[in-house]
Design an enzyme around this catalytic site. Structure first.
Site, PDB file in Angstrom:
ATOM      1  N   ARG A  87      -1.371 -22.893   3.567  1.00 39.36           N
ATOM      2  CA  ARG A  87      -0.402 -21.835   3.252  1.00 39.36           C
ATOM      3  C   ARG A  87       0.153 -21.278   4.561  1.00 39.36           C
ATOM      4  O   ARG A  87      -0.605 -20.789   5.396  1.00 39.36           O
ATOM      5  CB  ARG A  87      -1.092 -20.722   2.468  1.00 39.36           C
ATOM      6  N   HIS A 131       6.968 -13.336   4.688  1.00 42.35           N
ATOM      7  CA  HIS A 131       5.727 -12.687   5.124  1.00 42.35           C
ATOM      8  C   HIS A 131       6.136 -11.659   6.181  1.00 42.35           C
ATOM      9  O   HIS A 131       5.773 -11.757   7.341  1.00 42.35           O
ATOM     10  CB  HIS A 131       4.738 -13.729   5.645  1.00 42.35           C
ATOM     11  N   ASN A 305      -4.434 -11.600  -2.616  1.00 43.51           N
ATOM     12  CA  ASN A 305      -5.065 -11.410  -1.306  1.00 43.51           C
ATOM     13  C   ASN A 305      -6.087 -10.295  -1.459  1.00 43.51           C
ATOM     14  O   ASN A 305      -5.754  -9.201  -1.894  1.00 43.51           O
ATOM     15  CB  ASN A 305      -4.040 -10.997  -0.251  1.00 43.51           C
ATOM     16  N   TYR A 307      -9.460  -8.297   0.455  1.00 42.34           N
ATOM     17  CA  TYR A 307     -10.349  -8.070   1.609  1.00 42.34           C
ATOM     18  C   TYR A 307     -11.475  -7.100   1.291  1.00 42.34           C
ATOM     19  O   TYR A 307     -12.613  -7.324   1.671  1.00 42.34           O
ATOM     20  CB  TYR A 307      -9.535  -7.579   2.816  1.00 42.34           C
ATOM     21  N   GLU A 378      -5.419 -15.194   0.149  1.00 45.71           N
ATOM     22  CA  GLU A 378      -6.012 -14.721   1.412  1.00 45.71           C
ATOM     23  C   GLU A 378      -7.349 -14.081   1.124  1.00 45.71           C
ATOM     24  O   GLU A 378      -7.486 -13.291   0.180  1.00 45.71           O
ATOM     25  CB  GLU A 378      -5.142 -13.657   2.108  1.00 45.71           C
TER      26      GLU A 378
HETATM   27  C1  FCB Z   1      -2.923  -9.190   5.005  1.00 44.12           C
HETATM   28  C2  FCB Z   1      -1.725  -9.936   5.555  1.00 44.12           C
HETATM   29  C3  FCB Z   1      -2.071 -10.988   6.566  1.00 44.12           C
HETATM   30  C4  FCB Z   1      -3.213 -10.575   7.475  1.00 44.12           C
HETATM   31  C5  FCB Z   1      -4.362 -10.008   6.694  1.00 44.12           C
HETATM   32  C6  FCB Z   1      -5.547  -9.587   7.536  1.00 44.12           C
HETATM   33  O1  FCB Z   1      -2.525  -7.941   4.550  1.00 44.12           O
HETATM   34  O2  FCB Z   1      -1.019 -10.554   4.512  1.00 44.12           O
HETATM   35  O3  FCB Z   1      -0.908 -11.313   7.267  1.00 44.12           O
HETATM   36  O4  FCB Z   1      -2.762  -9.737   8.468  1.00 44.12           O
HETATM   37  O5  FCB Z   1      -3.938  -8.919   5.925  1.00 44.12           O
END
Ligand code: FCB
Length: 475
Positions: A87, A131, A305, A307, A378
């Protein structure tokens, strides 16, 4: 029989479905460099990063990981990893400098070469059209709060799709429109650095519209078998207690963090509670007839995405926990919501490590959007990585993070979530937006002065996971 009852593979404990896609992810401005080569013009991130005080250490993406000149070497890294998919994002200001006019051949040529070489290596190209690198001219003309930007984006999407055609296996319109709208125009910690609640909501709407128009433009230009998708950074929101006031705080964040995109894109409507919550800010009269229908153009998959989770309680807080800058990115919610700490270990970003949030999110999507295939576009973590005297980069915390999150994905698949793939953020250490090069997310270490690439232990670990088609018992 679930998707997981596939043929057992030797050595793997948690097996993933046979056709599961294993990838890594990057974005143009974060890795390419070559900021003014071959006709590329500045984007809002060039302007922002060159503005003193905006990015840590005054870092810019001028050189970044020099990927523009090292494509072959970077594809060789992916080959070593054994990824099935890659990607990346296409830089709008390379393909259509200034955001207007015809496509520039040299800009397209770079992505032709990238996609041709990926295909030759047996890796599926997954391209994101946006992006975060809006051509500066379009920002000067009003940026995302301005309706015309949505039409500009659809035109660019069509040009990119015509230029690359069936070289790209999956097209993603936008990456994390929440960040574009609310960090770019609300809190101002991202480019273009504006701070207006109403503009952040206008931007969110125009991004939804841009997405839908771009889906159409791409489908008109490429063969029917190309997949089209959208990537959202959905918030796994938890209420601190079951008290109605705390639950209402969670509802507000869900509205302005998640449903502001999910409802237009999948149901062609705005969430009613969001319209009520934001009444002090706007009457939404910038939404024109047909916009929500356009935003709901059918797509083939939703990218997520993830985290870390978000925990809230009733109260007031000027900003989100990880970005302790006011003003708030949470238009209409900031006076009713307090962000509370999530317990447990933290990454170098100070983000909590909590894989349960990913599982929660996937089950919620299983229930809310049962017919939409999901892809983790992500997931990953920043740690203080360094090469030891022998030249090795050992990152056991990242391995533990990845292991826990892949196990959460596996559990969600067992529980019936239709997750088709996982893209690790990131292939390479890179320009981490407002943090510059101070945060390393790569599984491949980049020594920026020499541009030397070194596999971290997480890269060896991920290669092993891919080869097994699943996770070993322990990280
Ligand atoms: C996300 C972004 C990516 C990267 C990660 C850590 O929000 O999409 O570009 O910076 O965080």
């Amino acid at each position: 029989m679930t998707a997981l009852d596939a043929r057992p593979r030797a050595g793997a404990t948690l097996r993933f479905p046979e056709r599961f896609r294993w990838g890594t992810a990057t974005a143009a401005y974060q890795i390419e460099g070559a900021a003014d080569e071959d006709g590329r013009t500045p984007s809002i991130w060039d302007t922002f990063s060159r503005t003193p005080g905006r990015v840590r250490n005054g870092d810019t993406g001028d050189i970044a990981a020099d990927h523009y000149h090292r494509v072959g070497e970077d594809i060789a890294l992916m080959r070593r990893l054994g990824v099935t998919d890659y990607r990346f994002s296409i830089a709008w200001p390379r393909v259509q400098p200034t955001g207007r006019g015809p496509a520039v051949q040299k800009g397209l040529d770079f992505y032709r070469r990238l996609t041709d070489e990926l295909r030759a290596a047996g890796i599926r190209p997954v391209a994101t059209l946006y992006h975060w690198d809006l051509p500066q001219e379009l920002e000067d003309a009003g940026g995302w709060p301005h309706r015309e930007t949505a039409y500009r984006f659809a035109e660019y999407a069509g040009l990119a799709a015509e230029g690359l055609g069936d070289r790209v296996a999956t097209w993603t319109t936008l990456n994390e429109p929440w960040c574009s709208a609310f960090l770019g125009y609300g809190s101002g910690v991202h480019a273009p650095g504006r701070t207006s609640a109403v503009d952040s909501l206008r931007a969110a709407h125009h991004l939804n519209l841009a997405h839908g128009l771009a889906v159409r433009a791409v489908r008109a230009a490429v063969p029917a078998r190309a997949e089209v998708s959208l990537t959202l950074n959905l918030h796994a929101v938890r209420s601190r207690t079951d008290a109605p006031r705390d639950r209402d705080a969670a509802r507000r964040i869900d509205a302005v963090g998640n449903r502001i995109f999910l409802d237009p894109v999948f149901h062609g409507r705005l969430p009613e509670d969001l319209v009520d919550d934001t009444a002090p800010v706007t009457d939404w009269s910038f939404v024109e007839d047909g916009d929500l229908r356009a935003a709901a153009e059918p797509i083939d998959a939703l990218g997520i995405n993830y985290y870390s989770p978000t925990a809230v309680a009733a109260g007031a807080s000027p900003s989100s926990p990880s970005r302790s800058l006011s003003p708030s990115p949470w238009a209409g919610a900031e006076r009713h919501v307090r962000f509370v700490p999530v317990p447990g270990p933290r990454t170098a970003m100070d983000w909590p490590v909590d894989s349960g949030g990913l599982h929660e999110l996937l089950l919620r999507l299983r229930d809310d959007l049962p017919h939409v295939p999901l892809v983790i576009t992500e997931n990953g973590a920043a740690y203080e990585d360094y090469a030891d005297p022998s030249g090795e980069v050992k990152d056991p915390e990242r391995v533990a993070y990845l292991h826990a999150h892949l196990a959460a994905v596996h559990r969600a698949i067992e529980d019936g979530a239709d997750v088709r793939g996982y893209f690790l953020w990131s292939l390479l250490d890179n320009f981490e937006w407002a943090y510059g090069y101070s945060k390393r997310f790569g599984i491949v270490h980049v020594d920026f002065p020499t541009q030397r690439r070194t596999f971290k232990s997480s890269a060896h670990w991920y290669a092993d996971v891919i080869a097994r088609g699943g996770l070993p018992t322990r990280p």
